[in-house]
Motif scaffolding. Structure first.
Motif, mmCIF file in Angstrom:
data_model
loop_
_atom_site.group_PDB
_atom_site.id
_atom_site.type_symbol
_atom_site.label_atom_id
_atom_site.label_comp_id
_atom_site.label_asym_id
_atom_site.label_seq_id
_atom_site.Cartn_x
_atom_site.Cartn_y
_atom_site.Cartn_z
ATOM 1 N N SER A 1 0.839 -1.199 0.000
ATOM 2 C CA SER A 1 0.000 0.000 0.000
ATOM 3 C C SER A 1 0.873 1.246 0.000
ATOM 4 O O SER A 1 1.820 1.356 0.790
ATOM 5 N N THR A 2 0.565 2.214 -0.873
ATOM 6 C CA THR A 2 1.298 3.476 -0.883
ATOM 7 C C THR A 2 0.709 4.477 0.106
ATOM 8 O O THR A 2 1.224 5.590 0.250
ATOM 9 N N SER A 3 -0.374 4.074 0.803
ATOM 10 C CA SER A 3 -0.971 4.942 1.803
ATOM 11 C C SER A 3 -0.199 4.920 3.117
ATOM 12 O O SER A 3 -0.327 5.820 3.936
ATOM 13 N N THR A 4 0.596 3.872 3.310
ATOM 14 C CA THR A 4 1.372 3.733 4.530
ATOM 15 C C THR A 4 2.852 3.881 4.205
ATOM 16 O O THR A 4 3.256 3.815 3.043
ATOM 17 N N TYR A 5 3.682 4.060 5.234
ATOM 18 C CA TYR A 5 5.096 4.270 4.964
ATOM 19 C C TYR A 5 5.932 3.986 6.205
ATOM 20 O O TYR A 5 5.437 4.022 7.342
ATOM 21 N N TRP A 6 7.197 3.695 5.937
ATOM 22 C CA TRP A 6 8.180 3.611 7.007
ATOM 23 C C TRP A 6 8.742 5.007 7.234
ATOM 24 O O TRP A 6 9.270 5.638 6.330
ATOM 25 N N ALA A 7 8.608 5.498 8.456
ATOM 26 C CA ALA A 7 9.197 6.773 8.845
ATOM 27 C C ALA A 7 10.517 6.469 9.544
ATOM 28 O O ALA A 7 10.529 5.864 10.613
ATOM 29 N N GLY A 8 11.606 6.868 8.937
ATOM 30 C CA GLY A 8 12.923 6.499 9.439
ATOM 31 C C GLY A 8 13.324 7.191 10.724
ATOM 32 O O GLY A 8 12.545 7.925 11.346
ATOM 33 N N ASP A 9 14.554 6.966 11.112
ATOM 34 C CA ASP A 9 15.108 7.461 12.370
ATOM 35 C C ASP A 9 15.125 8.992 12.395
ATOM 36 O O ASP A 9 15.828 9.628 11.625
ATOM 37 N N HIS A 10 14.362 9.576 13.311
ATOM 38 C CA HIS A 10 14.294 11.036 13.413
ATOM 39 C C HIS A 10 15.523 11.646 14.076
ATOM 40 O O HIS A 10 15.685 12.864 14.077
#
Length: 240
Positions: A117-126
């Motif tokens: 799904s392109t609606s979700t994503y991995w948000a990397g290390d902030h």
């Protein structure tokens, strides 16, 4: 240098600063879960480039590590991270391969990068600091995601989806490394990316890079703003 010559020199620099065009800044929050809506019309690849150095997925590997090749564009905080919406793999027959996340540099929702799904994503290390104003070259490859195909497979296509045109948390350069055992990695395949879908079509001779839209230059608005300053100085010199 005479005043008139200096003015024209500054104008030349201004013209160059506009070459990449301004960066479009999305008003969509990084935390939004709304589906990405790309143009429904047939897409023409703006860029096609044959890459022959570094990882070639068609050689047959089990593990792949995707990482940042540069900064993101996000104007508010150094703690901003890269958002990877989807990465997919295909055989030469066109059938999709199932990838699972093996490990990452950190962040949240790692599995969302391979959930279809392109609606979700991995948000990397902030904590890395991926935003332009706090970027340094030692952060290249600092945000990464390692993927497992379950066995050694000759991969014919890799597709990478980011957050859409002008997305603040997108990269314009990535790195792809390959491994058969997840401990020894190939030299990285370094390639430019657009803010929608970037595709690598790989054969024995290399990988053909395709962008669905023209890539944006990360941090390009900084250069453009500098260009307008040069224009003002040039105008002042010409009118002295």
């Amino acid at each position: 240098i005479k005043r008139f010559d200096m003015a024209w020199l500054l104008l030349a620099f201004f013209t160059q600063s506009l070459a990449d065009g301004p960066v479009e800044i999305s008003s969509t929050s990084s935390s939004s879960s709304s589906p990405i809506e790309f143009d429904s019309e047939p897409v023409q690849e703006i860029v096609q480039e044959l890459l022959t150095e570094g990882c070639n997925p068609s050689d047959g590997y089990r593990y792949f590590r995707i990482s940042n090749g540069g900064p993101i564009y996000q104007g508010s905080a150094c703690s901003s991270s890269w958002d990877l919406h989807e990465i997919g793999f295909k055989r030469s027959s066109g059938s999709a391969l199932v990838a699972t996340v093996q490990s990452s540099s950190g962040g949240t929702s790692m599995g969302d990068a391979v959930d279809g799904s392109t609606s979700t994503y991995w948000a990397g290390d902030h904590d890395l600091g991926m935003q332009c104003s706090c970027w340094s070259e030692d952060k290249v490859g600092g945000q990464w995601l390692s993927l497992d195909l379950g066995g050694i497979i000759e991969v014919a296509e890799v597709s990478i989806t980011q957050g859409g045109p002008g997305n603040d948390w997108a990269l314009d350069k990535m790195r792809l490394e390959c491994s058969t055992d997840s401990s020894t990695w190939s030299a990285p395949l370094v390639f430019s990316t657009c803010h929608t879908v970037t595709t690598l079509v790989c054969t024995a001779v290399g990988c053909l890079l395709e962008h669905a839209i023209e890539p944006h230059q990360t941090c390009g608005s900084i250069r453009t703003s500098s260009g307008f300053l040069l224009l003002l100085i040039a105008s002042w010199l010409l009118n002295m």
